[in-house]
Write a protein that holds these residues in place. Structure first.
Motif, PDB file in Angstrom:
ATOM      1  N   GLN A   1       0.805  -1.225   0.000  1.00 36.36           N
ATOM      2  CA  GLN A   1       0.000   0.000   0.000  1.00 36.36           C
ATOM      3  C   GLN A   1       0.838   1.276   0.000  1.00 36.36           C
ATOM      4  N   ARG A   2       1.991   1.220  -0.634  1.00 36.73           N
ATOM      5  CA  ARG A   2       2.865   2.388  -0.769  1.00 36.73           C
ATOM      6  C   ARG A   2       3.420   2.407  -2.181  1.00 36.73           C
ATOM      7  N   PRO A   3       3.707   3.592  -2.706  1.00 39.76           N
ATOM      8  CA  PRO A   3       4.366   3.619  -4.017  1.00 39.76           C
ATOM      9  C   PRO A   3       5.792   3.075  -3.894  1.00 39.76           C
ATOM     10  N   ALA A   4       6.355   2.637  -5.006  1.00 40.24           N
ATOM     11  CA  ALA A   4       7.728   2.124  -5.012  1.00 40.24           C
ATOM     12  C   ALA A   4       8.685   3.225  -4.560  1.00 40.24           C
ATOM     13  N   LEU A   5       9.668   2.832  -3.756  1.00 43.17           N
ATOM     14  CA  LEU A   5      10.669   3.764  -3.243  1.00 43.17           C
ATOM     15  C   LEU A   5      12.039   3.386  -3.772  1.00 43.17           C
ATOM     16  N   LYS A   6      12.754   4.366  -4.340  1.00 46.15           N
ATOM     17  CA  LYS A   6      14.112   4.122  -4.818  1.00 46.15           C
ATOM     18  C   LYS A   6      15.098   4.442  -3.706  1.00 46.15           C
ATOM     19  N   LEU A   7      16.018   3.505  -3.454  1.00 44.20           N
ATOM     20  CA  LEU A   7      17.084   3.742  -2.486  1.00 44.20           C
ATOM     21  C   LEU A   7      18.264   4.359  -3.222  1.00 44.20           C
ATOM     22  N   GLN A   8      18.722   5.487  -2.726  1.00 43.41           N
ATOM     23  CA  GLN A   8      19.823   6.191  -3.354  1.00 43.41           C
ATOM     24  C   GLN A   8      21.131   5.883  -2.635  1.00 43.41           C
ATOM     25  N   ASN A   9      22.201   5.723  -3.364  1.00 47.62           N
ATOM     26  CA  ASN A   9      23.566   5.560  -2.854  1.00 47.62           C
ATOM     27  C   ASN A   9      23.798   4.292  -2.046  1.00 47.62           C
ATOM     28  N   LEU A  10      22.847   3.391  -1.969  1.00 46.69           N
ATOM     29  CA  LEU A  10      23.068   2.143  -1.247  1.00 46.69           C
ATOM     30  C   LEU A  10      23.997   1.279  -2.087  1.00 46.69           C
ATOM     31  N   GLY A  11      25.115   0.896  -1.526  1.00 43.29           N
ATOM     32  CA  GLY A  11      26.098   0.115  -2.263  1.00 43.29           C
ATOM     33  C   GLY A  11      27.130   0.985  -2.946  1.00 43.29           C
ATOM     34  N   ASP A  12      27.013   2.307  -2.783  1.00 41.99           N
ATOM     35  CA  ASP A  12      27.989   3.235  -3.354  1.00 41.99           C
ATOM     36  C   ASP A  12      28.952   3.622  -2.244  1.00 41.99           C
ATOM     37  N   ILE A  13      30.052   2.893  -2.137  1.00 42.17           N
ATOM     38  CA  ILE A  13      30.999   3.067  -1.033  1.00 42.17           C
ATOM     39  C   ILE A  13      31.547   4.491  -0.975  1.00 42.17           C
ATOM     40  N   SER A  14      31.863   5.074  -2.122  1.00 40.10           N
ATOM     41  CA  SER A  14      32.464   6.408  -2.112  1.00 40.10           C
ATOM     42  C   SER A  14      31.495   7.439  -1.562  1.00 40.10           C
ATOM     43  N   ALA A  15      30.213   7.355  -1.893  1.00 36.77           N
ATOM     44  CA  ALA A  15      29.236   8.323  -1.392  1.00 36.77           C
ATOM     45  C   ALA A  15      29.047   8.169   0.108  1.00 36.77           C
ATOM     46  N   VAL A  16      28.968   6.946   0.582  1.00 35.12           N
ATOM     47  CA  VAL A  16      28.774   6.693   2.014  1.00 35.12           C
ATOM     48  C   VAL A  16      30.013   7.108   2.791  1.00 35.12           C
ATOM     49  N   ALA A  17      31.177   6.720   2.326  1.00 33.05           N
ATOM     50  CA  ALA A  17      32.419   7.033   3.040  1.00 33.05           C
ATOM     51  C   ALA A  17      32.624   8.539   3.142  1.00 33.05           C
ATOM     52  N   ALA A  18      32.316   9.265   2.097  1.00 34.41           N
ATOM     53  CA  ALA A  18      32.487  10.714   2.110  1.00 34.41           C
ATOM     54  C   ALA A  18      31.539  11.366   3.110  1.00 34.41           C
ATOM     55  N   ASP A  19      30.344  10.814   3.275  1.00 34.08           N
ATOM     56  CA  ASP A  19      29.379  11.373   4.214  1.00 34.08           C
ATOM     57  C   ASP A  19      29.698  11.008   5.653  1.00 34.08           C
ATOM     58  N   VAL A  20      30.202   9.810   5.896  1.00 33.82           N
ATOM     59  CA  VAL A  20      30.377   9.309   7.249  1.00 33.82           C
ATOM     60  C   VAL A  20      31.743   9.638   7.824  1.00 33.82           C
ATOM     61  N   PHE A  21      32.785   9.476   7.016  1.00 32.33           N
ATOM     62  CA  PHE A  21      34.140   9.644   7.511  1.00 32.33           C
ATOM     63  C   PHE A  21      34.790  10.881   6.896  1.00 32.33           C
ATOM     64  N   PRO A  22      35.507  11.651   7.684  1.00 36.82           N
ATOM     65  CA  PRO A  22      36.296  12.747   7.093  1.00 36.82           C
ATOM     66  C   PRO A  22      37.393  12.161   6.207  1.00 36.82           C
ATOM     67  N   ALA A  23      37.855  12.919   5.253  1.00 36.14           N
ATOM     68  CA  ALA A  23      38.820  12.443   4.258  1.00 36.14           C
ATOM     69  C   ALA A  23      40.032  11.743   4.861  1.00 36.14           C
ATOM     70  N   PRO A  24      40.696  12.270   5.914  1.00 32.11           N
ATOM     71  CA  PRO A  24      41.868  11.559   6.456  1.00 32.11           C
ATOM     72  C   PRO A  24      41.518  10.174   7.001  1.00 32.11           C
ATOM     73  N   THR A  25      40.322  10.006   7.578  1.00 26.35           N
ATOM     74  CA  THR A  25      39.920   8.706   8.116  1.00 26.35           C
ATOM     75  C   THR A  25      39.773   7.684   7.003  1.00 26.35           C
ATOM     76  N   VAL A  26      39.146   8.092   5.901  1.00 20.55           N
ATOM     77  CA  VAL A  26      38.968   7.195   4.763  1.00 20.55           C
ATOM     78  C   VAL A  26      40.328   6.797   4.205  1.00 20.55           C
ATOM     79  N   ALA A  27      41.229   7.749   4.062  1.00 19.15           N
ATOM     80  CA  ALA A  27      42.564   7.449   3.538  1.00 19.15           C
ATOM     81  C   ALA A  27      43.305   6.482   4.451  1.00 19.15           C
ATOM     82  N   ARG A  28      43.204   6.701   5.787  1.00 17.72           N
ATOM     83  CA  ARG A  28      43.851   5.796   6.744  1.00 17.72           C
ATOM     84  C   ARG A  28      43.297   4.393   6.628  1.00 17.72           C
TER      85      ARG A  28
END
Length: 127
Positions: A92-119
């Motif tokens: 009983q809901r319209p279809a919902l598209k999940l964005q950026n799920l499985g996109d490691i670069s998008a998630v990492a950039a949002d969650v971790f600051p750049a030095p943390t990702v590099a480390r």
């Protein structure tokens, strides 16, 4: 002698024939797995390996996997020239598209600051 499937379908009422044809067209749009998807895209395993910077046997292994990371699936789909879209269908809901799920670069950039990702990448590379 037995009848062919086409002969059996030809004997059905027109509305039933239309339903069979409609279902056939639906099934034609579904694929069994990544191997078939790659073949539809007209790509060889070697092409995918080059695009993913891996060896051809690794592509074969990916195609045989029943379970994988979404990031692996996204990379594979992009390597054959496609775009992965994840859709959730709830009652009983319209279809919902999940964005950026499985996109490691998008998630990492949002969650971790750049030095943390590099480390983390450096640490993973030395393991």
């Amino acid at each position: 002698m037995g009848r062919t499937l086409n002969e059996i379908i030809a004997d059905l009422p027109p509305e039933r024939q239309a339903a069979v044809e409609a279902r056939y067209q639906e099934l034609k749009q579904e694929v069994e797995g990544l191997r078939e998807l790659r073949q539809i895209a007209g790509k060889a395993q070697a092409d995918i390996a080059t695009a993913l910077h891996i060896k051809q046997p690794s592509v074969s292994k990916i195609e045989k996997q029943a379970d994988m990371y979404l990031s692996t699936l996204r990379s594979y789909v992009e390597a054959i020239g496609g775009k992965l879209e994840l859709v959730v269908n709830l009652p009983q809901r319209p279809a919902l598209k999940l964005q950026n799920l499985g996109d490691i670069s998008a998630v990492a950039a949002d969650v971790f600051p750049a030095p943390t990702v590099a480390r983390r990448r450096k640490s993973a590379a030395t393991r």
